[in-house]
Design a protein around this motif. Structure first.
Motif, short mmCIF file in Angstrom:
data_model
loop_
_atom_site.label_atom_id
_atom_site.label_comp_id
_atom_site.label_asym_id
_atom_site.label_seq_id
_atom_site.Cartn_x
_atom_site.Cartn_y
_atom_site.Cartn_z
N TYR A 26 0.84 -1.20 0.00
CA TYR A 26 0.00 0.00 0.00
C TYR A 26 0.88 1.26 0.00
O TYR A 26 1.89 1.33 0.69
CB TYR A 26 -0.90 0.00 1.24
N VAL A 27 0.47 2.23 -0.83
CA VAL A 27 1.14 3.53 -0.83
C VAL A 27 0.08 4.61 -0.64
O VAL A 27 -1.10 4.40 -0.93
CB VAL A 27 1.94 3.78 -2.13
N HIS A 28 0.53 5.77 -0.17
CA HIS A 28 -0.39 6.87 0.10
C HIS A 28 -1.15 7.24 -1.18
O HIS A 28 -0.56 7.42 -2.24
CB HIS A 28 0.39 8.09 0.61
N GLY A 29 -2.47 7.31 -1.08
CA GLY A 29 -3.30 7.63 -2.23
C GLY A 29 -4.11 6.46 -2.74
O GLY A 29 -5.10 6.65 -3.46
N ASP A 30 -3.71 5.22 -2.39
CA ASP A 30 -4.49 4.05 -2.79
C ASP A 30 -5.84 4.04 -2.07
O ASP A 30 -5.95 4.50 -0.93
CB ASP A 30 -3.74 2.75 -2.46
N GLU A 31 -6.85 3.50 -2.75
CA GLU A 31 -8.17 3.42 -2.12
C GLU A 31 -8.14 2.41 -0.97
O GLU A 31 -7.61 1.30 -1.11
CB GLU A 31 -9.22 3.01 -3.15
N ILE A 32 -8.73 2.82 0.15
CA ILE A 32 -8.74 1.96 1.34
C ILE A 32 -9.50 0.66 1.07
O ILE A 32 -9.15 -0.40 1.61
CB ILE A 32 -9.35 2.72 2.54
N ARG A 33 -10.53 0.71 0.22
CA ARG A 33 -11.34 -0.49 -0.02
C ARG A 33 -10.56 -1.60 -0.73
O ARG A 33 -10.99 -2.74 -0.76
CB ARG A 33 -12.58 -0.13 -0.85
N THR A 34 -9.38 -1.26 -1.29
CA THR A 34 -8.60 -2.29 -1.99
C THR A 34 -7.59 -2.98 -1.07
O THR A 34 -6.90 -3.90 -1.49
CB THR A 34 -7.82 -1.66 -3.16
N ILE A 35 -7.53 -2.56 0.18
CA ILE A 35 -6.60 -3.18 1.13
C ILE A 35 -7.07 -4.59 1.49
O ILE A 35 -8.26 -4.83 1.71
CB ILE A 35 -6.48 -2.33 2.41
N ASP A 36 -6.14 -5.51 1.55
CA ASP A 36 -6.44 -6.87 1.97
C ASP A 36 -6.31 -6.92 3.49
O ASP A 36 -5.21 -7.08 4.03
CB ASP A 36 -5.46 -7.85 1.31
#
Length: 275
Positions: A26-36
């Protein structure tokens, strides 16, 4: 059979579709909903789930309607190679449109006779079937020449489905197919065979007549010809298979005594498994 086609072609672009591709940090700016979050619970680190995006396909069906495709064989109730090829093209058109892919039709003999551009509308199948129903097997053909002519006429890369008996000079044919591959097309060839062409069942004196040059005919004793014919046939098929393998082309032999659905299901299931 429609289920065989779904998901056969993939886009090189990564998105958020149905098939998992890989994790990345994860990097800053990625959508939170895509986090596993399950992986976060195990590693205490944030990772993104990436997927491989399915995309619609542009397919052109190239149909050979030259005279040699008119052969119907010696078996009672048999279907000509041309009629089999026409029905196979109609089946493929239906399958492509059923999964909302764009499909077009190009038919040729010694020249390109008609180009119907790819469309994805369901009603487009009617235009393709109407065109197919009016075709007749006639004239000579030189596949390599026709294919070279077609390359600039198919500007957008996609899937080319060639339906033909592929009779001709193998070396020149491979150069033409390589031209298609250089233009970034994927190629699938359905090579149409009549059972007579594979086992040469003739036993009595028989008159053979060319389907492309009507004046060419010979009365021969098949017993003296069969061994040489089968040897040349094996050499031809081996050279063709090797050439297609070098150019990463799917070559699918189809015999006219085999049901269309069975031939298509077998190939599509194999293709899906390999992909």
């Amino acid at each position: 059979m429609e289920g065989f086609c779904n998901g056969l072609h993939k886009s090189p672009h990564k998105g958020f579709s149905v098939e998992f591709k890989e994790h990345r940090q994860y990097v800053h700016g990625d959508e939170i909903r895509t986090i596993d979050w399950k992986l976060f619970g195990k590693t205490d680190r944030l990772y993104i789930r990436e997927y491989e995006e399915e995309t619609n396909l542009r397919c052109n069906i190239l149909l050979d309607k030259s005279g040699s495709m008119g052969y119907c064989g010696s078996r009672a109730g048999g279907v000509s190679k041309h009629d089999y090829a026409v029905r196979l093209a109609a089946c493929l058109g239906h399958l492509m449109l059923a999964q909302q892919d764009a499909v077009g039709l190009i038919h040729f003999d010694d020249a390109v006779r008609r180009i119907i551009p790819p469309r994805s509308k369901p009603t487009h199948l009617t235009a393709i079937v109407n065109e197919l129903s009016g075709l007749k097997a006639e004239r000579e053909t030189e596949l390599s020449s026709v294919f070279h002519q077609l390359v600039p006429k198919i500007p957008r890369r996609g899937l080319l489905v060639i339906i033909s008996d592929l009779f001709g000079n193998i070396e020149e044919l491979m150069k033409a197919l390589a031209h298609f591959r250089h233009a970034k097309h994927e190629i699938v060839i359905f090579q149409i065979w009549d059972p007579d062409e594979l086992d040469f069942p003739f036993k009595q004196w028989t008159q053979f007549q060319s389907l492309e040059q009507k004046s060419h005919r010979r009365l021969i004793d098949p017993a003296h010809l069969r061994k040489a014919y089968l040897k040349n046939l094996a050499t031809f098929r081996e050279a063709l298979t090797a050439g297609c393998h070098r150019n990463r082309i799917d070559l699918v032999p189809v015999v006219t005594d085999r049901p269309y659905a069975e031939a298509l299901a077998s190939y599509l299931a194999t293709r899906r498994r390999l992909r």
